[in-house]
Enzyme design. Structure first.
Site, PDB file in Angstrom:
ATOM      1  CB  CYS A  90      -0.833   0.008   1.229  1.00 51.66           C
ATOM      2  SG  CYS A  90      -2.133   1.232   1.010  1.00 51.66           S
ATOM      3  CB  CYS A  93      -0.754   2.733   3.906  1.00 53.90           C
ATOM      4  SG  CYS A  93      -2.123   1.796   3.148  1.00 53.90           S
ATOM      5  CG  ASP A  94       3.332   1.169   4.384  1.00 52.86           C
ATOM      6  OD1 ASP A  94       2.482   1.691   5.427  1.00 52.86           O
ATOM      7  OD2 ASP A  94       2.928  -0.094   4.050  1.00 52.86           O
TER       8      ASP A  94
END
Ligand code: NDP
Length: 269
Positions: A90, A93-94
């Protein structure tokens, strides 16, 4: 991250804000929201039973399954070893953790292109590792990738392994045109390795009762959200291998709710 393609948000909206808006709207109509993992189900007869967190059993006239789909990994031992230490599925997300660094994205679809473009805004350099000699992504998405200067597309490359230290990923060993006379290996130095090679529907817990297709997606009846078990419905990515967009999931959510309401109405008529 930014959601640009959900109707009603002319300026776009972030995912968490949209989710919070939806939660508030559902609660305004009396929805009782509780959190937990469905660890088992019993759809053998009425009422349906769902076990939450392995201990609590909830009984219901109707159940809507909306468990989505989970990202796939390549299955390399080194990928497993570095999961959470440089390996992610992701980017949104990261990606933040890789600001100013070099990263790679694997895949040739819309997700891979979207993630590569997103990461290019944060990172110094993004390698896009594509196993075929073309991208499967939509034309618009491809053009964005080709227009972005710090994305390098590595066509016909596969990942052999990742290497690094206790600190995390430091690079990847790739193979070009494997099995041909032109076969060659190559090393790239990267700090992050992002998978964008598709998803597996989260249907394991339901398979004993619910009919799924060869990929594991729940099969629904015609245009409805009815599964093969009366009173059990499915909505969102868990039953949609094709469109997989927020608005498409919301649309099937609406259908499933109407199907469930009618089912309950008939049950108690
Ligand atoms: P896709 O299934 O479309 O693409 C998966 C990609 O990963 C393909 O290029 C595939 O290669 C590659 N791949 C699969 N397995 C491996 C492997 N083992 N090694 C290397 N590469 C591999 O998945 P997406 O998640 O990209 O998209 C899913 C759906 O969601 C699509 O319908 C897409 O259009 C949609 N979508 C739309 C977006 C938007 O419009 N904003 C954004 C994101 C997704 P190959 O081509 O060789 O099979």
């Amino acid at each position: 991250t930014e959601v640009e393609n959900f109707p009603g948000y002319p300026e776009g909206v972030t995912g968490p804000v949209m989710m919070e808006d939806m939660r508030k709207q559902a609660e305004r109509f009396g929805t009782d929201i509780r959190f937990g993992i469905a660890t088992d189900v019993d759809f053998s007869g009425h009422p349906h039973k769902v076990t939450i967190d392995g201990e609590k059993v909830i009984e219901a006239d109707a159940v809507i399954i909306a468990t989505g789909a989970t990202a796939k990994y390549l299955g390399l031992p080194s990928e497993e070893a570095f999961r959470g230490a440089g390996v992610s599925a992701c980017a949104t997300c990261d990606g933040f953790f890789y600001r100013g660094k070099d990263v790679a994205v694997v895949g040739g679809g819309d997700t891979a292109c979207e993630e590569a473009t997103y990461l290019a805004g944060l990172c110094r350099k993004v390698y896009l590792i594509v196993r075929k000699n073309y991208l499967r992504a939509s034309k618009a998405m491809q053009e964005r990738v080709f227009r972005t200067e710090n994305i390098e597309v590595l066509f016909e490359h596969n990942t052999l392994e990742l290497f690094g230290s206790d600190m995390g990923v430091e690079g990847a060993r790739l193979v070009y045109k494997k099995g041909t006379p032109e076969e060659a290996t190559k090393e790239i130095k990267i700090d992050g390795f992002f998978l964008a090679i598709g998803h597996t529907p989260n249907t394991e817990v339901f398979k004993k009762y619910i009919e799924v297709d060869e990929q594991g997606y729940i099969i629904t009846e015609g245009k409805s959200c009815k599964t093969n078990v009366p009173g059990v419905f499915a909505a969102g990515d868990v039953m949609d291998p094709i469109y997989r967009q927020g608005i498409a999931a919301a649309g099937t959510g609406c259908r499933a709710a109407i199907d469930a309401e009618r089912y309950i109405g008939e049950l108690h008529a």
